[in-house]
Write an enzyme that holds these catalytic residues in place. Structure first.
Site, PDB file in Angstrom:
ATOM      1  N   ASP A 157       0.884  -1.166   0.000  1.00  0.00           N
ATOM      2  CA  ASP A 157       0.000   0.000   0.000  1.00  0.00           C
ATOM      3  C   ASP A 157       0.920   1.213   0.000  1.00  0.00           C
ATOM      4  O   ASP A 157       1.439   1.605   1.041  1.00  0.00           O
ATOM      5  CB  ASP A 157      -0.902   0.001   1.239  1.00  0.00           C
ATOM      6  CG  ASP A 157      -1.772   1.244   1.317  1.00  0.00           C
ATOM      7  OD1 ASP A 157      -2.301   1.672   0.274  1.00  0.00           O
ATOM      8  OD2 ASP A 157      -1.897   1.805   2.426  1.00  0.00           O
ATOM      9  N   GLU A 190      -1.332  -1.517  -4.861  1.00  0.00           N
ATOM     10  CA  GLU A 190      -2.536  -0.736  -5.141  1.00  0.00           C
ATOM     11  C   GLU A 190      -2.246   0.290  -6.228  1.00  0.00           C
ATOM     12  O   GLU A 190      -1.188   0.920  -6.242  1.00  0.00           O
ATOM     13  CB  GLU A 190      -3.016  -0.026  -3.869  1.00  0.00           C
ATOM     14  CG  GLU A 190      -4.327   0.702  -4.049  1.00  0.00           C
ATOM     15  CD  GLU A 190      -4.873   1.303  -2.764  1.00  0.00           C
ATOM     16  OE1 GLU A 190      -5.676   2.254  -2.871  1.00  0.00           O
ATOM     17  OE2 GLU A 190      -4.500   0.848  -1.662  1.00  0.00           O
ATOM     18  N   ASP A 242      -2.298   1.097   7.474  1.00  0.00           N
ATOM     19  CA  ASP A 242      -1.548   0.944   6.227  1.00  0.00           C
ATOM     20  C   ASP A 242      -1.087  -0.497   6.023  1.00  0.00           C
ATOM     21  O   ASP A 242      -1.073  -1.006   4.902  1.00  0.00           O
ATOM     22  CB  ASP A 242      -0.352   1.903   6.185  1.00  0.00           C
ATOM     23  CG  ASP A 242      -0.801   3.359   6.176  1.00  0.00           C
ATOM     24  OD1 ASP A 242      -1.324   3.800   5.139  1.00  0.00           O
ATOM     25  OD2 ASP A 242      -0.653   4.040   7.209  1.00  0.00           O
TER      26      ASP A 242
END
Length: 180
Positions: A8, A74, A146
């Site tokens: 991420d 992502e 996160d």
């Protein structure tokens, strides 16, 4: 069996999560954050180039340590602030280069795909993602946001991979049935 490293990306915190997939079973291997900037410290004075190097080196270190078979990250989403979106894209790039330097194929998923895969709703919020990651991986406590997002990226990749394997098996059965 495959080990998946999920990322991420962020220009201040880059979350990471490692999951091992064996058939339909997912096992938690580790998670955390690469901290590029600590609030209130001299780190905030780091240049963007230094921050990107830290992300690259951190992801490279994770790859060396855990030897993942697959890498998932992502995709960039368009934020309200174009400057933030550019920095996010550069952080992604630093992580992707680290994966490419280790000869890992890079899979990319939108935030909506990740949330849909893990929570069942593409509009899920961070606490819902954290909760489902905790449940799916049987974690004793909620991971940091996160890190949970990075684990969700890895889980999404595992689900996508498993679906493709299932579809390939079904297609083979169909072809065999027609050939007889």
């Amino acid at each position: 069996m495959a080990i998946v490293l999920g990322i991420d990306p962020g220009s201040r915190l880059t979350g990471y999560g490692l999951v091992q997939q064996q058939g339909r079973t997912l096992t938690y291997l580790g998670s955390g954050c690469i901290r590029v900037v600590r609030a209130g410290s001299a780190d905030e004075e780091r240049t963007l180039a230094e921050r990107l190097r830290i992300i690259h080196d951190g992801v490279s270190e994770l790859i060396t340590q855990f030897q993942p078979d697959e890498f998932a990250i992502e995709q960039v989403f368009m934020a309200r602030n174009p400057d933030s979106a550019l920095k996010l894209g550069q952080a992604r790039g630093a992580a992707i280069v680290a994966a490419a330097r280790h000869d890992l194929v890079v899979a990319e998923y939108s935030a909506r795909q990740i949330k849909q895969s893990v929570v069942g709703s593409g509009a899920a919020d961070k606490t819902q993602v954290q909760h489902m990651v905790m449940q799916m991986l049987k974690l004793p406590k909620r991971p940091q946001a996160d890190a949970a997002d990075a684990l969700a990226v890895a889980i999404c990749h595992c689900h996508t991979r498993q679906s493709l394997v299932s579809m390939a098996g079904a297609a083979r059965k169909t072809v065999r049935g027609r050939l007889r």
